[in-house]
Structures are given as structure tokens and as C-alpha cells.
Design an enzyme around this catalytic site. Structure first.
Site, short mmCIF file in Angstrom:
data_model
loop_
_atom_site.label_atom_id
_atom_site.label_comp_id
_atom_site.label_asym_id
_atom_site.label_seq_id
_atom_site.Cartn_x
_atom_site.Cartn_y
_atom_site.Cartn_z
N HIS A 183 13.20 15.94 -20.72
CA HIS A 183 13.24 15.73 -22.18
C HIS A 183 11.85 16.11 -22.65
O HIS A 183 10.94 15.29 -22.68
CB HIS A 183 13.57 14.27 -22.52
CG HIS A 183 14.97 13.90 -22.12
ND1 HIS A 183 15.43 12.61 -22.10
CD2 HIS A 183 16.03 14.66 -21.75
CE1 HIS A 183 16.71 12.60 -21.71
NE2 HIS A 183 17.09 13.84 -21.49
N ASP A 202 18.24 21.31 -15.93
CA ASP A 202 19.13 20.19 -16.30
C ASP A 202 20.54 20.75 -16.48
O ASP A 202 20.82 21.41 -17.47
CB ASP A 202 18.58 19.59 -17.62
CG ASP A 202 19.32 18.34 -18.06
OD1 ASP A 202 20.19 17.87 -17.32
OD2 ASP A 202 19.00 17.85 -19.16
N HIS A 257 26.40 10.88 -27.74
CA HIS A 257 25.00 11.33 -27.53
C HIS A 257 24.77 12.64 -28.25
O HIS A 257 25.70 13.23 -28.81
CB HIS A 257 24.67 11.42 -26.03
CG HIS A 257 25.54 12.36 -25.25
ND1 HIS A 257 25.43 13.74 -25.34
CD2 HIS A 257 26.53 12.14 -24.35
CE1 HIS A 257 26.30 14.29 -24.51
NE2 HIS A 257 27.00 13.35 -23.91
N HIS A 288 24.31 7.11 -18.11
CA HIS A 288 23.17 7.21 -17.19
C HIS A 288 23.51 6.65 -15.80
O HIS A 288 22.65 6.10 -15.12
CB HIS A 288 21.95 6.49 -17.76
CG HIS A 288 21.34 7.22 -18.92
ND1 HIS A 288 20.46 6.64 -19.80
CD2 HIS A 288 21.50 8.49 -19.35
CE1 HIS A 288 20.11 7.53 -20.73
NE2 HIS A 288 20.73 8.66 -20.48
N TYR A 316 33.99 11.14 -23.53
CA TYR A 316 34.06 9.98 -22.63
C TYR A 316 35.10 9.03 -23.19
O TYR A 316 34.90 8.48 -24.27
CB TYR A 316 32.68 9.31 -22.54
CG TYR A 316 31.57 10.33 -22.34
CD1 TYR A 316 31.21 10.78 -21.07
CD2 TYR A 316 30.94 10.92 -23.45
CE1 TYR A 316 30.24 11.76 -20.91
CE2 TYR A 316 29.96 11.89 -23.30
CZ TYR A 316 29.62 12.31 -22.03
OH TYR A 316 28.67 13.29 -21.87
N ARG A 333 31.31 16.27 -19.22
CA ARG A 333 30.17 16.88 -19.92
C ARG A 333 29.92 18.23 -19.28
O ARG A 333 30.13 18.41 -18.07
CB ARG A 333 28.93 15.98 -19.81
CG ARG A 333 27.70 16.58 -20.49
CD ARG A 333 26.57 15.56 -20.73
NE ARG A 333 25.99 15.01 -19.52
CZ ARG A 333 26.21 13.81 -19.05
NH1 ARG A 333 27.03 12.98 -19.67
NH2 ARG A 333 25.63 13.40 -17.93
N HIS A 386 18.40 18.86 -26.14
CA HIS A 386 17.00 18.44 -26.27
C HIS A 386 16.12 19.58 -25.79
O HIS A 386 16.58 20.48 -25.09
CB HIS A 386 16.75 17.16 -25.44
CG HIS A 386 17.27 17.23 -24.03
ND1 HIS A 386 16.58 17.83 -23.00
CD2 HIS A 386 18.44 16.80 -23.46
CE1 HIS A 386 17.28 17.73 -21.87
NE2 HIS A 386 18.42 17.13 -22.13
N ASP A 440 0.82 -1.22 0.00
CA ASP A 440 0.00 0.00 0.00
C ASP A 440 0.85 1.27 0.00
O ASP A 440 0.41 2.33 0.40
CB ASP A 440 -0.96 0.00 1.20
CG ASP A 440 -0.20 -0.06 2.52
OD1 ASP A 440 1.03 -0.30 2.49
OD2 ASP A 440 -0.84 0.12 3.56
N GLU A 488 26.79 21.07 -19.34
CA GLU A 488 25.41 21.22 -19.82
C GLU A 488 24.75 22.45 -19.21
O GLU A 488 24.78 22.64 -17.99
CB GLU A 488 24.60 19.98 -19.44
CG GLU A 488 23.12 20.09 -19.80
CD GLU A 488 22.34 18.81 -19.57
OE1 GLU A 488 22.75 18.01 -18.71
OE2 GLU A 488 21.32 18.62 -20.26
N ASP A 523 25.36 15.52 -13.07
CA ASP A 523 24.27 15.92 -13.96
C ASP A 523 23.02 15.90 -13.10
O ASP A 523 22.51 14.82 -12.78
CB ASP A 523 24.18 14.95 -15.14
CG ASP A 523 23.10 15.35 -16.15
OD1 ASP A 523 22.26 16.22 -15.83
OD2 ASP A 523 23.10 14.78 -17.25
N GLU A 526 24.75 20.41 -24.38
CA GLU A 526 25.46 19.49 -23.50
C GLU A 526 26.45 18.57 -24.19
O GLU A 526 26.29 17.35 -24.19
CB GLU A 526 24.45 18.65 -22.71
CG GLU A 526 23.37 17.97 -23.54
CD GLU A 526 22.45 17.11 -22.66
OE1 GLU A 526 22.99 16.25 -21.95
OE2 GLU A 526 21.24 17.29 -22.71
N1 GLY Z 1 19.91 14.73 -17.46
C1 GLY Z 1 19.41 14.15 -18.64
C2 GLY Z 1 20.02 14.76 -19.82
O1 GLY Z 1 21.00 15.47 -19.71
O2 GLY Z 1 19.53 14.63 -20.91
MN MN Z 2 20.07 17.14 -20.79
MN MN Z 3 21.54 16.46 -17.91
#
Ligand code: GLY
Ligand code: MN
Ligand code: MN
Length: 463
Positions: A369, A275, A358, A247, A413, A430, A362, A38, A432, A264, A409
Site C-alpha cells: 500500500h 500484489d 473495499h 484479511h 463476498y 477477488r 491502491h 534476543d 487483482e 492474495d 482488485e
Molecule cells: N494484499 C493487500 C491488498 O490487496 O491490498
Molecule cells: Mn491490493
Molecule cells: Mn492483494
């Protein structure tokens, strides 16, 4: 956001319904989800539903007809349940509180929907998002068809409501931008706090090990302390080689002097996401190879920022970043000229994907996203790179316009591999930021935390 904002958006939906030949829009919010027995997962409303109502209670539905009349279905008041689960607005108070024209208890849905859909041309609802919704719509249509001999007409078309809503959500209004700026400031403060705590901890001699989850706790502390409701997505806190796992979730790996930490993380504030990614030396000093790669990623981000302005395409930022990164990969010896040729060859063959696999950004908004078509639907297909080393014929990338919000971003890597200089092995970087497209270019709304390596070192020294 005040009530009139949501009313205005509902009127816009009605206008879209009329332009499409009439009909009724039906939109449920998100269901509550059981974690075990529950106990529920923390409740998060559906973003489309919230966009049109500002209402966050579960078990709610919105119906809008082509004349702009809106009807809400929500949980009825229930003194017993409210003792356990908290206050409910209830249908009696909903019209005054939310500006809808009528409201019913959610139990009346199956009785009222056939009445609301009768003699309308189409039902518009979000396709493929709510388990069981298609069946419910079918059930209401079947009820209406059973009445056809009495002169009742059932809608003859089903349309995807998200097409119109995605376009509306893609361009943010001033109220939304104000919230996103505030979310960006809170997230930036959280990143600052994490960097400062890391620097202080490293100066403590003989302290207990300092781990990724300690930094995750500092991020969360700052989010909540400043009024954000939750992280907008699971925070990534990646020490050392973990940064090469895109991720990676904050774990228990120890933060070691001489290594980098990639964070991140961004908060959600009143339904809007932020983000941010920053990568910093755990002890406050970049080593030479770390700085070389870091400066390359930063240059790629600067190129992406310069490519983000009205009229440019959303994908231009990626292409700009890829060119800078590819040049750098050749210059630093990550890719050899003998094997990979010129910068154009590296781009055409997508050899850069060994280290940058990547996209560069976005849409961001209510969802991290966010919704919104990435293609320019009113332009013909063109031949273009498919991003994997081949070519493809498809619609071009969407043109940017003021009020759209994107992330920028780029990253690098470097996994250990033959032919890759060992000094770069296991570095993951990275950077961003979130950018609002403005008439003159773009505004970075997450820069209260620095990106320049000297500034990062200075703030960690002074922590
Ligand atoms: N934190 C998810 C991305 O950077 O897309
Ligand atoms: Mn992002
Ligand atoms: Mn991110």
C-alpha cells in the site's frame, strides 16, 4: 539500481529544500525489532531511506542539506559483531560505495547533527513515523539554542519530509518499473504453481488432506526459488467460506473439491512489492454459481482497467467497477430491484457494499500500500459520494499520469443472509492485478497468470 539513481534522488530532495526556503533533511532507516528475548523479526529497511540510499543496514541515518551535500551515519566496522551478525559497510567505505559526500559512525549522530543543522532555516524529517525522532530533533535544536548568544541560529521551522518524498515515489522511473515487472512475473509464477499443485493433488486418490498452508508453502517456494526476498505482505490463502474474510491469513482449513480457493499473495523483490489475487476452483472446474459470480468480478475488473489511463482519476476505476458489480448484483438477484431500485439507486445508497465493501485499488511500489496522495491537492474541493451512501465535499481524486502504478482488485463476498440466493452463499471472489499507467492507457504487469475462467480450467486440467 545504480549509485547515480540514488544521488539523483538526493539532489531532487535538495532542490525541494531550496524551493521551500532552505533547510536540512534528516531521515533514519527502520529500527530492528525484537520478536522475543534476543531473537529479531526479519529486518526490513525503511522504504524512504532505501529510496535515497539503496542501503539496507539497520542503525543508519541520512542527512541532506540544501546544497545537495549528503552525510550518512552507519554502524562502524566491528570484527567481533560481524562474526555474529554479518558484514557491515562501515563509514570509511560508504562514500565510495553509496556516493554520499561524508559518512560517520552512527554513535556520532548527536555530536554531528547540531553542526549540520546550525544556521539552517528548517529541519525536514518524516512526521509521525519513527518513535522518538521528534525528541531527538528537539534535543539537537535545544543544543543549538543554547549557543544563540554566540551567534549560532537554530532552525525555526519543522517540515514533513514525506510530502516531497511521497510525490517522488508515486511516479516510478524505468529502473523501478523493470523491478516491479520482474516482481509481477515471479508472483504470477507462484500463483500458477499453486493452481497446478491444487489440481494435481485433487487427482490423487486417497491422499492426505490438502490444506491452505500447503498452497502457502508452494507460493513461498516459488518466490524464493526465483530470487525474491520475501512475501510483500502475509499471503492470504482462503478456502471456501474463508474467502469472505478479507484479511484471512493462510490457515489449516482443508481444500475441498467443489469449493473455491482465493489466493492474495505477492513477493517483494529488491525492495519492490507485487500484489496479485486469483480465485480458482480447487478441483479445476467452476460450478455454475461460482462461474456466474466470477464472470461478474472479471467484467468489473475489465471496466476498472479501461478506466485507468493518464488524465483519469485514481477513483474512476472504483466507480467503473462498482457500476458493473451493482448491475450484476441486481441481475443475479443478490440485490432485489423491489427493495433496492435501479443501478443508480444501488450506487447512491451504497447497497452494493453488502457484497463489495473495499476499494478497487491502491498505489503500489516499495510498499504494497504505497505512499502517495490520493487527492488532487491543486484542485478545489467538490461534492462527491463518500462511498458509504452519503455525500461529502473534498478535493477530487488524484489524476493518473504515466509511471504511477495501481492495483485493480474488485471482488464479491457473499455471506449467508435472508433474501440472498442460497446458491451464492459463502462464495468469495477477488481478482487483482498491478497496472502501470502508460501514455496510452495501462499495462498489466501480473498477467502471466490467467484470469479468464476457461484459461484457469485449462491450465488446471493440463497440470
Ligand atoms: N494484499 C493487500 C491488498 O490487496 O491490498
Ligand atoms: Mn491490493
Ligand atoms: Mn492483494
Amino acid at each position: 539500481m545504480d549509485r547515480s539513481t540514488y544521488s539523483r534522488r538526493r539532489m531532487e530532495v535538495a532542490r525541494v529544500l531550496r524551493e521551500g526556503g532552505g533547510g536540512v533533511a534528516v531521515l533514519p532507516t527502520a529500527p530492528e525489532r525484537i520478536r522475543n528475548r534476543d531473537t529479531h523479526y526479519p529486518y526490513r529497511h525503511d522504504s524512504y531511506f532505501y529510496y535515497l540510499t539503496g542501503f539496507t543496514e539497520p542503525d543508519s541515518w541520512l542527512v541532506i542539506d540544501e546544497q545537495g551535500r549528503s552525510t550518512l551515519f552507519c554502524r562502524p566496522r566491528d570484527p567481533e559483531r560481524e562474526i555474529w551478525d554479518g558484514y557491515r559497510l562501515g563509514p570509511e567505505a560508504a562514500p565510495a560505495a553509496l556516493g554520499v559526500d561524508a559518512a560517520f559512525p552512527v554513535e556520532a549522530l548527536d555530536e554531528q547533527l547540531p553542526l549540520l543543522l546550525a544556521d539552517r532555516a528548517a529541519v525536514h524529517y518524516p512526521f509521525g513515523l519513527h518513535v522518538g525522532l521528534e525528541n531527538r530533533v528537539e534535543g539537537w535544536l535545544a543544543q543549538l539554542r543554547a549557543q544563540e548568544r554566540r551567534g549560532v541560529a537554530a532552525p525555526r521551522a519543522l517540515r514533513d519530509l514525506t510530502v516531497a518524498l511521497d510525490d517522488m515515489r508515486l511516479v516510478k522511473d524505468e529502473g523501478e518499473l523493470a523491478l516491479m515487472r520482474q516482481a509481477g512475473r515471479i508472483s504470477a509464477a507462484a500463483h500458477l504453481r499453486a493452481m497446478q499443485y491444487s489440481a494435481r493433488w485433487m487427482r490423487e486418490p486417497g491422499g492426505t488432506p490438502w490444506r491452505e498452508y500447503h498452497l502457502e508453502a508452494e507460493l513461498l517456494h516459488e518466490f524464493r526459488r526465483r530470487g525474491a526476498q520475501a512475501p510483500a505482505y502475509p499471503s492470504i490463502v482462503a478456502a471456501g467460506a474463508n474467502a469472505c474474510v478479507l484479511h484471512y491469513a493462510a490457515g489449516a482449513t482443508e481444500l475441498k473439491p467443489g469449493e473455491l480457493c482465493l489466493i492474495d499473495a505477492g513477493c517483494e523483490l529488491d525492495g519492490y512489492a507485487s500484489d496479485i489475487t486469483r480465485t480458482f476452483p480447487v478441483d479445476g472446474r467452476f460450478t455454475a454459481p461460482q462461474r456466474e459470480l466470477y464472470e461478474l468480478v472479471l467484467a468489473a475488473q475489465e471496466a476498472a482497467v479501461a478506466a485507468t489511463h493518464p488524465g483519469a482519476r485514481q477513483r474512476d476505476a472504483h466507480q467503473a467497477a462498482v457500476r458493473v458489480l451493482s448491475e450484476g448484483m441486481l441481475a443475479l438477484g443478490l440485490l432485489s430491484r423491489d427493495r433496492h431500485g435501479s443501478v443508480d439507486d444501488v450506487i447512491d445508497s451504497a447497497a452494493y457494499r453488502q457484497f463489495f465493501m473495499h476499494g478497487t485499488g491502491h498505489w503500489i511500489g516499495m510498499d504494497v500500500h504505497d505512499v502517495g496522495n490520493y487527492l488532487q491537492d491543486d484542485e478545489p474541493p467538490v461534492e462527491q459520494p463518500d462511498g458509504m451512501g452519503g455525500r461529502v465535499v473534498k478535493k477530487p481524486s488524484r489524476r493518473l499520469q504515466p509511471g504511477m502504478v495501481v492495483t485493480l482488485e474488485p471482488g464479491l463476498y457473499v455471506r449467508p443472509a435472508e433474501g440472498v440466493p442460497e446458491r451464492y452463499w459463502n462464495l468469495g471472489i477477488r481478482i487483482e492485478d498491478d497496472a502501470v499507467v502508460t501514455p496510452g492507457g495501462c499495462e498489466l504487469i501480473t498477467r502471466d497468470v490467467p484470469v479468464a475462467p476457461d484459461e484457469i480450467e485449462a491450465l488446471m486440467r493440463e497440470a
